[in-house]
Scaffold this motif. Structure first.
Motif, mmCIF file in Angstrom:
data_model
loop_
_atom_site.group_PDB
_atom_site.id
_atom_site.type_symbol
_atom_site.label_atom_id
_atom_site.label_comp_id
_atom_site.label_asym_id
_atom_site.label_seq_id
_atom_site.Cartn_x
_atom_site.Cartn_y
_atom_site.Cartn_z
ATOM 1 N N ALA A 34 0.935 -1.224 0.196
ATOM 2 C CA ALA A 34 -0.153 -0.043 -0.075
ATOM 3 C C ALA A 34 0.969 1.278 0.031
ATOM 4 N N ARG A 63 -3.123 9.732 -1.346
ATOM 5 C CA ARG A 63 -4.484 9.517 -1.253
ATOM 6 C C ARG A 63 -5.094 8.009 -1.074
ATOM 7 N N ALA A 64 -5.602 7.811 0.173
ATOM 8 C CA ALA A 64 -6.009 6.421 0.602
ATOM 9 C C ALA A 64 -7.379 6.592 1.547
ATOM 10 N N ILE A 66 -0.076 7.170 4.796
ATOM 11 C CA ILE A 66 -0.175 7.580 3.173
ATOM 12 C C ILE A 66 -0.465 9.129 2.993
ATOM 13 N N ARG A 67 -1.358 9.346 4.072
ATOM 14 C CA ARG A 67 -1.857 10.741 3.701
ATOM 15 C C ARG A 67 -0.690 11.896 4.217
ATOM 16 N N VAL A 93 -3.485 4.136 6.338
ATOM 17 C CA VAL A 93 -4.273 5.225 5.638
ATOM 18 C C VAL A 93 -3.712 6.660 6.045
ATOM 19 N N LYS A 138 -3.826 5.956 -6.034
ATOM 20 C CA LYS A 138 -4.806 6.069 -4.967
ATOM 21 C C LYS A 138 -5.175 4.608 -4.427
ATOM 22 N N VAL A 139 -5.152 4.429 -2.998
ATOM 23 C CA VAL A 139 -5.029 3.268 -2.546
ATOM 24 C C VAL A 139 -6.274 2.965 -1.538
ATOM 25 N N VAL A 140 -6.941 1.929 -1.849
ATOM 26 C CA VAL A 140 -8.070 1.296 -0.768
ATOM 27 C C VAL A 140 -7.308 0.155 0.037
ATOM 28 N N VAL A 141 -6.952 0.594 1.195
ATOM 29 C CA VAL A 141 -6.368 -0.276 2.361
ATOM 30 C C VAL A 141 -7.442 -1.126 3.101
ATOM 31 N N ALA A 187 1.165 3.957 -3.046
ATOM 32 C CA ALA A 187 1.033 5.464 -2.850
ATOM 33 C C ALA A 187 2.220 6.193 -3.208
#
Length: 301
Positions: free
Chosen positions: A24, A66-67, A60-61, A57, A33-36, A28
């Motif tokens: 993840a 973006r996640a 990443i931010r 998340v 753009k990641v869905v964790v 990023a």
């Protein structure tokens, strides 16, 4: 943040810790753009918490990426469907699915319970099939409407699935199934513009730290070959547009080494041209074995 996955939308399952977390983070860093996704369970699949996914998340931010977090069960039909919908709702598209979630319940075959078998097969094998099924259906519809997509699936097999592993019959069977599922999915989804590959990683994680404690200790200095972050660059590349020509393959990755696993293929053959007599089979098998390469040893044998 920009890189080889700029603008791509990626789902990573089991991304709250270990190898999945590193996937993840790397996606990023490469502009995705990641869905964790993570259930937040213990090493044996017990308990449940949204905390690990939310922590990744936030990481990443903090990096400027973006996640969004998701805590659905990927081995549940509705849960896997919701996971795909989260990506579509948050970012309007889905380009990459990384199936990584899993846990172990190690036991010798003669001591293994039915529950230990079922739970490991469920989370690994069914937990790969369901997100793949729902993502694949989405990509098929997109391809029918707009032409071929440029999508990727990266599954997670294991050396245990490729060669077997003593004390891990349930896990090895599930991971072998994932390797076969990868080949089937590559053949079926290729017409829609989807590539499907798998990795068999070796790294220090919650699942391996007890089994391989002696060989996977953190070094005091220098290159840490067992750092799970070493696996992520290959996965990020497989998720990028650059990998469009690669599908149906299984890659082993450990430290700085990447290799291509060469699976089952037709070997030596004897054809009698008629039905065999049982008394003749022994000589034929002896001839086949004499012409074939010795199989790789099972881990732990």
């Amino acid at each position: 943040m920009s890189g080889i996955c700029d603008g791509r939308v990626v789902i990573v399952t089991g991304a709250g810790r270990g190898i999945g977390r590193e996937h993840a983070l790397e996606f990023a860093k490469q502009g995705a753009k990641v869905v964790v996704n993570d259930l937040g369970t213990g090493p044996g699949g017990d308990g449940r918490s949204g905390g690990p996914a939310l922590e990744v998340v936030e990481e990443i931010r903090d990096l400027g990426g973006r996640a969004v977090a998701n805590s659905d069960d990927v081995a549940d039909w509705e849960g896997a469907e919701r996971l795909v919908k989260v990506a579509l709702s948050a970012y309007g598209r889905l380009d990459v699915l990384v199936n990584n979630a899993g846990f172990v319940r190690d036991r010798m075959l003669v001591s293994m319970t039915e529950q230990e078998w079922d739970e490991v097969i469920r989370v690994h094998l069914k937990g790969h099939f369901l997100p793949l099924r729902h993502a694949g259906a989405h990509w098929r519809e997109r391809a029918k409407a707009d032409g071929p997509v440029d999508a990727r699936v990266i599954n997670t097999s294991s050396g245990a699935g490729l060669l077997g592993s003593v004390g891990q019959g349930n896990y090895a069977a599930a991971k072998a199934g994932i390797a076969a599922l990868t080949q089937v999915a590559a053949a079926e989804l290729g017409r829609y513009g989807v590539t499907v590959n798998a990795i068999a990683p070796a790294a220090r994680t919650r699942m391996t730290e007890e089994v391989f404690a002696a060989t996977m200790a953190r070094p005091e200095g220098g290159f840490d070959a067992m750092d799970p972050a070493n696996v992520a660059p290959l996965v990020a590349w497989l998720g990028s547009a650059a990998s469009a020509h690669v599908t149906g393959r299984v890659f082993e990755v450990e430290g700085g080494a990447v290799s291509l696993a060469d699976g089952w293929r037709h070997g030596p053959r004897v054809d009698r041209g008629a039905r065999w007599e049982p008394t003749e089979i022994g000589a034929a098998v002896a001839k086949l074995l004499s012409e074939a390469a010795e199989p790789e040893p099972v881990y732990g044998a």
